[in-house]
Design an enzyme around this catalytic site. Structure first.
Site, PDB file in Angstrom:
ATOM      1  N   CYS A  70      -5.117   0.112   8.471  1.00  0.00           N
ATOM      2  CA  CYS A  70      -4.065  -0.233   7.513  1.00  0.00           C
ATOM      3  C   CYS A  70      -2.832  -0.716   8.282  1.00  0.00           C
ATOM      4  O   CYS A  70      -2.355  -0.039   9.201  1.00  0.00           O
ATOM      5  CB  CYS A  70      -3.727   0.996   6.670  1.00  0.00           C
ATOM      6  SG  CYS A  70      -2.262   0.805   5.633  1.00  0.00           S
ATOM      7  N   ASN A  71      -2.309  -1.867   7.912  1.00  0.00           N
ATOM      8  CA  ASN A  71      -1.151  -2.428   8.623  1.00  0.00           C
ATOM      9  C   ASN A  71       0.076  -1.522   8.546  1.00  0.00           C
ATOM     10  O   ASN A  71       0.816  -1.398   9.520  1.00  0.00           O
ATOM     11  CB  ASN A  71      -0.810  -3.822   8.086  1.00  0.00           C
ATOM     12  CG  ASN A  71      -1.821  -4.852   8.514  1.00  0.00           C
ATOM     13  OD1 ASN A  71      -2.479  -4.705   9.547  1.00  0.00           O
ATOM     14  ND2 ASN A  71      -1.976  -5.893   7.720  1.00  0.00           N
TER      15      ASN A  71
END
Length: 116
Positions: free
Chosen positions: A11-12
């Protein structure tokens, strides 16, 4: 005491948070939902500190993949928890357990205030 950070490695937003913690030499333990899903007990404990509504990430692709009936059925903590337990990736990320409470998402100002 090390913080407990919950999320998904790819997940960024989680990547930004972990980079910030590393850059600021803040110790943490990372809990990957993909390897070890969140439990009903964890959700209940978190909901004593933040609202169940704030735990549900309605901006993510997992929420958007639910059909309208499933989305409409999320009306309280019990119904939200049932969906979150089936779809851990729908829990707002990262979730950080800190001495100053639960922190959801990545906000550098909030991190500065609550984690330093």
């Amino acid at each position: 005491m090390a913080l407990q950070v919950y999320g998904i490695k790819n997940c960024n937003t989680v990547k930004k948070a972990l980079t910030w913690l590393d850059d600021n030499n803040i110790a943490y333990r990372f809990h990957d939902y993909k390897k070890e899903p969140a439990t009903s007990e964890q959700l209940t404990a978190w909901e004593k500190k933040v609202s169940w509504e704030s735990l549900v990430n309605k901006k993510g692709t997992t929420w958007r993949k639910l059909n309208p009936e499933e989305q409409a059925a999320v009306v309280d903590a019990n119904s939200a928890n049932a969906v979150l337990l089936r779809n851990n990736s729908m829990i707002k990320r990262p979730l950080i357990e800190s001495p100053k409470g639960i922190i959801l998402g990545f906000d550098e100002e909030e991190y500065q205030d609550k984690l330093k």
